[in-house]
Scaffold this motif. Structure first.
Motif, PDB file in Angstrom:
ATOM      1  N   ALA A 257       9.679  19.553  62.111  1.00 23.97           N
ATOM      2  CA  ALA A 257      11.068  19.998  61.921  1.00 23.97           C
ATOM      3  C   ALA A 257      11.511  19.534  60.540  1.00 23.97           C
ATOM      4  O   ALA A 257      11.195  18.413  60.116  1.00 23.97           O
ATOM      5  N   TRP A 258      12.231  20.389  59.840  1.00 21.41           N
ATOM      6  CA  TRP A 258      12.607  20.111  58.449  1.00 21.41           C
ATOM      7  C   TRP A 258      13.795  19.161  58.350  1.00 21.41           C
ATOM      8  O   TRP A 258      14.719  19.223  59.158  1.00 21.41           O
ATOM      9  N   GLY A 259      13.772  18.330  57.312  1.00 20.12           N
ATOM     10  CA  GLY A 259      14.960  17.562  56.951  1.00 20.12           C
ATOM     11  C   GLY A 259      15.976  18.502  56.315  1.00 20.12           C
ATOM     12  O   GLY A 259      15.621  19.589  55.847  1.00 20.12           O
ATOM     13  N   PRO A 260      17.240  18.100  56.299  1.00 21.42           N
ATOM     14  CA  PRO A 260      18.288  19.017  55.832  1.00 21.42           C
ATOM     15  C   PRO A 260      18.155  19.407  54.361  1.00 21.42           C
ATOM     16  O   PRO A 260      18.561  20.502  53.975  1.00 21.42           O
ATOM     17  N   GLU A 261      17.570  18.545  53.558  1.00 23.82           N
ATOM     18  CA  GLU A 261      17.461  18.868  52.139  1.00 23.82           C
ATOM     19  C   GLU A 261      16.207  19.685  51.836  1.00 23.82           C
ATOM     20  O   GLU A 261      16.009  20.131  50.710  1.00 23.82           O
TER      21      GLU A 261
END
Lengths: 385, 159
Positions: A257-261
């Protein structure tokens, strides 16, 4: 005479400010929830629009619709005909903050968009009303993917073939959805446009390609592939034509899952025995373990502000949705017996599976709502960003 | 003349902007992430295809959460290897797992299928006669925590 007007104006302004102060103190001071007066909506669909708007504001967790629609503080004014809406937000001084026209075909879409604009204007944060939730649901022994509004309404079955399928992920705005289908006999990643229903297989490397997760800007996918002899985390273009391997280990790596940045990916690995959480940069390299204290960690997702991870934690007993504060390392059980959390775009609400139903929990207040039930099984919810 | 100058200038600006945008695009795709071409599986029969023979050899069982080839299952592995050597058929290795996380179950099942594939290679079966798939928690026909064999008769599409 001029002096009288001046003093009258000042008195009115003071009264308004006092009213706003009282409104804040009574309706929003203690719990941080801001009261918003909703005036009576005019027009043929005004009642329905107003009713849904009040619900959307209350569900935001940050705003509350005032019952009487008058008094100090923020005010909403609108009209709705044939499902379209003209909606305005006025500040405590009665000045217009915005006055927008919402002309989508469906009343619900227009109200949700208006509600999110109000949330953003008042809190500077994102709303969740217009967002979508995808999940795998079983009915009469058939497992399909469904997409619902963030309040659990308008549940639509978006897949129909008999093949096994799973791990849906919604892109920004809920327009594109990636999921894994075994239509070919093998696990392939399919990209579906939810506007027109068209879909195509984008990743079909040898092995099982699954767990695709959209980056927040919708330009990249992270997923697990195994064509190089091991289940590893890869980054892929949304077209699926190009990939890059991010992890190199003998163990099983999954659920990225990706980090927000957009420059980090959290994922699970059983390199240390039971699955643990790790973070790796989008360029690959050494992965860093996130010490949660749980023996069994799955389904991690990063909050929109990057401050928290939500995951399913197991410590010998049943599952729980746990929120992990990355700065302090502290855990908080958000939902005992809950599984497979997914963050709303507001970074505040979390949807998860509990006792076969889909529930939404406010991570600040702990307030919980069941939004989807009636399936024999629900799994793998994914909230659009 | 002045008109011509302006036209040339605008063309030059356009070329610069065009070049810049393609440069930015190149750096994102090529210089930044350096993605490489994704491979695609050949179009082959799946484990559930009618021509695939399932259940001829007992599947390889795994302990909960484990994916290393279990020593106690060596006899079953050799039985599958012998069948493949004698018949010349190809095989689809279908993994599964009973993990509560659907995605963990999928990739654990895949890792198990890969472990059995490597063990069969060690028994002398060429890797290009094998394909792997995982159904995670949703193994057709039930079951879980095992790798089952689906034999593809000779003459069917190659892997």
């Amino acid at each position: 005479m001029g002096v009288f007007i001046h003093w009258a104006g000042t008195a009115a302004l003071l009264a308004q400010l006092a009213g706003a102060a009282v409104a804040w103190g009574a309706d929003g001071g203690a719990d941080g929830v801001v009261a918003v007066g909703v005036e009576e909506f005019l027009g043929s669909t005004g009642d329905s629009a107003e009713q849904l708007l009040r619900l959307d504001l209350d569900r935001s967790g940050t705003l509350r619709a005032r019952e009487d629609g008058v008094g100090g503080g923020w005010r909403l004014r609108g009209s709705s005909s044939a499902g379209r809406i003209d909606g305005a937000l006025l500040d405590a001084q009665g000045a217009m903050v915005f006055n927008n026209h919402y002309a989508d075909a469906d009343l619900r879409d227009n109200v949700h968009a208006f509600a999110d604009d109000v949330v953003t204007a008042i809190t500077q944060g994102r709303g969740l009303a217009a967002s979508k939730l995808a999940f795998v649901g079983s009915r009469e022994g058939r497992r399909q993917i469904y997409v619902a509004d963030s309040d659990g309404e308008r549940i639509q079955q978006v897949t129909s073939d008999a093949a096994l399928k799973g791990s849906p992920s919604l892109g920004p705005g809920g327009v594109l959805m990636a999921y894994t289908s075994w239509q070919s006999g093998f696990g392939d990643v399919v990209l579906k446009d939810l506007r027109d229903g068209r879909e195509r297989t984008i990743l079909s490397a040898p092995g099982t390609n699954s767990g695709a997760a959209f980056s927040l800007d919708g330009t990249r996918l992270a997923l697990t592939m195994s064509y190089q002899g091991n289940a590893e985390i890869y980054m892929a273009s949304v077209s699926g034509s190009r990939v890059r391997r991010l992890t190199h280990a003998r163990s099983v790596e999954f659920s990225p899952a990706w980090g927000p940045e957009g420059n980090r990916v959290v994922f699970c690995s059983d390199a240390g025995g039971g699955p643990q959480l790790y973070v790796v940069g989008r360029q690959g390299g050494a992965a860093e373990r996130v010490e949660t204290g749980y023996r069994h960690n799955t389904s991690p997702e990063w909050s929109a502000d990057g401050v928290h991870l939500a995951f399913t934690g197991r410590q010998g007993g049943g599952p729980a949705v746990v929120v992990h504060d990355l700065a302090s390392g502290q855990n908080r059980v958000l939902l005992a017996r809950g599984e497979e959390p997914t963050w709303a775009p507001d970074g505040r609400h979390v949807a998860a599976v509990l006792d076969g139903a889909l529930v939404v929990v406010d991570s600040v207040t702990g307030r919980r709502r069941t939004i989807v039930r009636g399936f024999s099984e629900i799994r793998e919810p994914s909230w659009s960003r | 003349m002045r008109y011509l100058f302006y036209r040339v200038s605008w063309v030059a600006v356009g070329l610069c902007v065009g070049g810049l945008s393609s440069c930015v695009k190149w750096s994102r795709e090529g210089g930044g992430d350096r993605l490489s071409e994704a491979p695609r599986r050949a179009n082959v029969a799946g484990y559930l295809a009618p021509q695939v023979k399932r259940g001829k050899v007992a599947g390889i069982g795994f302990a909960a959460g484990a994916w290393e080839m279990p020593k106690g299952e060596r006899l079953k592995l050799r039985a599958a290897a012998t069948y493949l050597k004698v018949t010349g058929e190809r095989v689809i290795l279908a993994g599964s797992a009973k993990e509560s996380s659907a995605e963990y179950a999928r990739q654990l099942g895949q890792q198990r299928a890969l472990a059995v594939q490597q063990a069969l290679v060690a028994e002398g079966i060429p890797a290009n006669r094998m394909a792997t798939v995982s159904f995670g928690r949703d193994m057709p026909g039930g079951g879980g925590d095992e790798v089952q064999f689906g034999f593809v008769p000779t003459g069917e599409k190659a892997f």
